[in-house]
Design a protein around this motif. Structure first.
Motif, PDB file in Angstrom:
ATOM      1  N   ALA A 163       9.234   1.171  -4.773  1.00  0.00           N
ATOM      2  CA  ALA A 163      10.189   2.274  -4.773  1.00  0.00           C
ATOM      3  C   ALA A 163       9.720   3.415  -5.665  1.00  0.00           C
ATOM      4  O   ALA A 163       9.906   4.589  -5.346  1.00  0.00           O
ATOM      5  N   MET A 164       9.108   3.065  -6.796  1.00  0.00           N
ATOM      6  CA  MET A 164       8.585   4.097  -7.695  1.00  0.00           C
ATOM      7  C   MET A 164       7.351   4.781  -7.109  1.00  0.00           C
ATOM      8  O   MET A 164       7.283   6.012  -7.022  1.00  0.00           O
ATOM      9  N   THR A 165       6.372   3.987  -6.682  1.00  0.00           N
ATOM     10  CA  THR A 165       5.107   4.574  -6.252  1.00  0.00           C
ATOM     11  C   THR A 165       5.230   5.332  -4.936  1.00  0.00           C
ATOM     12  O   THR A 165       4.472   6.278  -4.701  1.00  0.00           O
ATOM     13  N   ASP A 166       6.167   4.960  -4.087  1.00  0.00           N
ATOM     14  CA  ASP A 166       6.353   5.695  -2.838  1.00  0.00           C
ATOM     15  C   ASP A 166       6.779   7.140  -3.077  1.00  0.00           C
ATOM     16  O   ASP A 166       6.559   7.997  -2.220  1.00  0.00           O
ATOM     17  N   GLY A 179       2.929   9.728  -0.823  1.00  0.00           N
ATOM     18  CA  GLY A 179       3.571   8.691  -1.605  1.00  0.00           C
ATOM     19  C   GLY A 179       4.581   7.916  -0.805  1.00  0.00           C
ATOM     20  O   GLY A 179       5.463   7.288  -1.371  1.00  0.00           O
ATOM     21  N   GLY A 180       4.500   7.919   0.536  1.00  0.00           N
ATOM     22  CA  GLY A 180       5.515   7.285   1.350  1.00  0.00           C
ATOM     23  C   GLY A 180       5.106   5.900   1.793  1.00  0.00           C
ATOM     24  O   GLY A 180       3.950   5.631   2.089  1.00  0.00           O
ATOM     25  N   ALA A 181       6.074   4.974   1.859  1.00  0.00           N
ATOM     26  CA  ALA A 181       5.803   3.645   2.380  1.00  0.00           C
ATOM     27  C   ALA A 181       5.573   3.723   3.877  1.00  0.00           C
ATOM     28  O   ALA A 181       6.084   4.602   4.558  1.00  0.00           O
ATOM     29  N   GLY A 198      10.998  18.882 -12.726  1.00  0.00           N
ATOM     30  CA  GLY A 198      11.149  17.762 -11.818  1.00  0.00           C
ATOM     31  C   GLY A 198      10.785  16.427 -12.447  1.00  0.00           C
ATOM     32  O   GLY A 198       9.916  16.356 -13.316  1.00  0.00           O
ATOM     33  N   PRO A 199      11.413  15.342 -11.992  1.00  0.00           N
ATOM     34  CA  PRO A 199      11.038  13.986 -12.438  1.00  0.00           C
ATOM     35  C   PRO A 199       9.862  13.472 -11.612  1.00  0.00           C
ATOM     36  O   PRO A 199      10.012  12.578 -10.770  1.00  0.00           O
ATOM     37  N   TYR A 200       8.690  13.988 -11.874  1.00  0.00           N
ATOM     38  CA  TYR A 200       7.534  13.715 -11.031  1.00  0.00           C
ATOM     39  C   TYR A 200       6.956  12.316 -11.245  1.00  0.00           C
ATOM     40  O   TYR A 200       6.233  11.832 -10.389  1.00  0.00           O
ATOM     41  N   ASP A 201       7.246  11.701 -12.391  1.00  0.00           N
ATOM     42  CA  ASP A 201       6.650  10.403 -12.708  1.00  0.00           C
ATOM     43  C   ASP A 201       7.732   9.464 -13.226  1.00  0.00           C
ATOM     44  O   ASP A 201       7.922   9.290 -14.434  1.00  0.00           O
ATOM     45  N   VAL A 202       8.452   8.853 -12.299  1.00  0.00           N
ATOM     46  CA  VAL A 202       9.542   7.940 -12.659  1.00  0.00           C
ATOM     47  C   VAL A 202       9.008   6.716 -13.382  1.00  0.00           C
ATOM     48  O   VAL A 202       9.584   6.261 -14.376  1.00  0.00           O
ATOM     49  N   ALA A 253       0.835  -1.205   0.000  1.00  0.00           N
ATOM     50  CA  ALA A 253       0.000   0.000   0.000  1.00  0.00           C
ATOM     51  C   ALA A 253       0.861   1.243   0.000  1.00  0.00           C
ATOM     52  O   ALA A 253       1.997   1.239   0.453  1.00  0.00           O
ATOM     53  N   VAL A 254       0.288   2.339  -0.506  1.00  0.00           N
ATOM     54  CA  VAL A 254       0.955   3.642  -0.536  1.00  0.00           C
ATOM     55  C   VAL A 254       0.189   4.576   0.380  1.00  0.00           C
ATOM     56  O   VAL A 254      -1.037   4.587   0.379  1.00  0.00           O
TER      57      VAL A 254
END
Length: 402
Positions: A326-329, A19-21, A228-232, A14-15
């Motif tokens: 790692a991406m979604t967090d 966006g933090g784990a 910014g790299p907002y969507d890795v 879950a996120v």
């Protein structure tokens, strides 16, 4: 079964907010008793208005100067990505004005690998300290977090990790409040936030936290992130693999991101699962805070397919498990509805951070308060040089310095 093969069949967790784990640092997590406590505050620049104007001129930065400034390198207590106590450093700048209450600007810096290049440390060969002083030169208080693992911070830097960008920024804000109080000054509640490149990502994450009330005693006044790299997951990784991001830049970013995320999420058991030889045994050591970009670039190959294994490229294209986490967090920094003005800046000519990042961010914000300015056919560094003077003017229009 290797951890990499396991990831190909694993499901994501879950996120949570920002966006933090759940296991990662959060600005709204129960605060450690001493988060934001000042460990030390060392003067690094005490400049009259004339000195400041000469400093800007020497760096070819054309910006107004209304007053002198006093700048400090502040070491303060914060938390690691897993919530353990640590320290970090940052730049805190107070304007030499008569106002007892100061409007505040937070500037989030772009990608750095060398500890001593952080804003609180490098005043000569890097622009970030000057960019922070620019806001203080017209009467704002200004801060620039070095982030974890840079400047005086111990350990390595968790590159583009949204939750720790927020916690480091929030705790520097608390420390800056105490530094200002020592000078019999107060900081206004609502903060103006900007940042470039990685700092654009950090700025949107911090703006989201401020509006959500996750930073006690502070809120958001306006937000102006740059490139910014907002969507890795959906933009920056595909652009790095298909050539929209220049290959040398893509190699650098992939190496930095994978090694940083592995330290938090354990993406692999053996580096050879992610990196091809002869790079597998040395990539992690390159990002220790002691190597500069030139040394790192010389030790890496020319293209991503020479750096990453075919299996890891497949995982990057269709992420699952810890790679997806790692991406979604960190990819949710634009997933909120701003109640204050937001101006995004990016350039279609940028070959480091794909313009579609900003387009996706604008769509995610989904608000009449948010706009995107295309800076045109200029390169990545050019976006900061072009946008920051505009942002300074816009901030002065939105929330004038006290």
């Amino acid at each position: 079964m290797s951890r990499l093969r396991h990831f190909l069949t694993a499901v994501t967790g879950a996120v949570v907010l920002l966006g933090g784990a759940t296991a990662c640092a959060r600005a709204d997590a129960p605060p450690a008793p001493d988060r934001g406590t000042v460990v030390s505050a060392i003067p690094v620049a005490q400049l009259s208005a004339e000195d400041l104007a000469n400093y800007f001129a020497s760096g070819k930065l054309d910006t107004p100067v209304h007053n002198g400034v006093d700048a400090y390198r502040v070491d303060y207590r914060t938390i690691t990505p897993t919530g353990e106590p640590t320290t970090a450093s940052g730049l805190v700048v107070l304007p030499r004005t008569e106002s007892p209450r100061l409007r505040l600007v937070t500037f989030e810096h772009g990608t750095l690998v060398l500890k001593t290049d952080a804003p609180s440390r490098n005043s000569m060969t890097r622009p970030d300290q000057a960019r922070t002083l620019m806001f203080a030169a017209v009467g704002y208080a200004a801060i620039a977090p070095d982030y974890l693992g840079l400047g005086d911070g111990p350990g390595t830097h968790p590159y583009t990790h949204g939750p720790s960008e927020v916690s480091a920024s929030a705790d520097l804000l608390a420390a800056a409040k105490d530094v200002a109080a020592q000078q019999h000054r107060e900081l206004e509640r609502d903060v103006l936030v900007t940042g470039f490149s990685q700092g654009g990502h950090a700025a949107t994450a911090f703006g989201k936290a401020l509006q959500a009330g996750a930073v006690p005693g502070f809120g958001l006044a306006a937000l102006a992130p740059i490139s910014g790299p907002y969507d890795v997951q959906h933009v920056e990784t595909p652009a790095g693999l298909d050539g929209r991001v220049a290959p040398a830049s893509a190699v650098f970013y992939f190496a930095y991101w994978v090694t940083s995320m592995n330290r938090i999420y354990h993406l692999y058991d053996n580096p050879a699962e992610a990196f091809q030889e002869p790079y597998a045994d040395k990539v992690d050591g390159l990002f220790d805070g002691e190597h500069n970009e030139t040394a790192i670039g010389a030790a890496l190959p020319a293209t991503p397919d020479q750096l990453l294994t075919p299996q890891f490229i497949a995982l990057a294209q269709n992420p699952t498990g810890a790679v997806l986490k790692a991406m979604t967090d960190s990819d949710g920094t634009c997933d909120w509805t701003p109640r204050v003005p937001v101006h995004l800046y990016a350039a279609t000519g940028d070959r480091n951070v794909a313009f579609a990042n900003a387009e996706h961010c604008l769509q995610a914000l989904h608000s009449d308060n948010a706009t995107l300015q295309d800076l045109g056919n200029i390169d990545h560094n050019g976006t900061a040089k072009t946008a920051l003077p505009q942002i300074l003017t816009w901030f002065q229009q939105q929330v004038p310095a006290s």
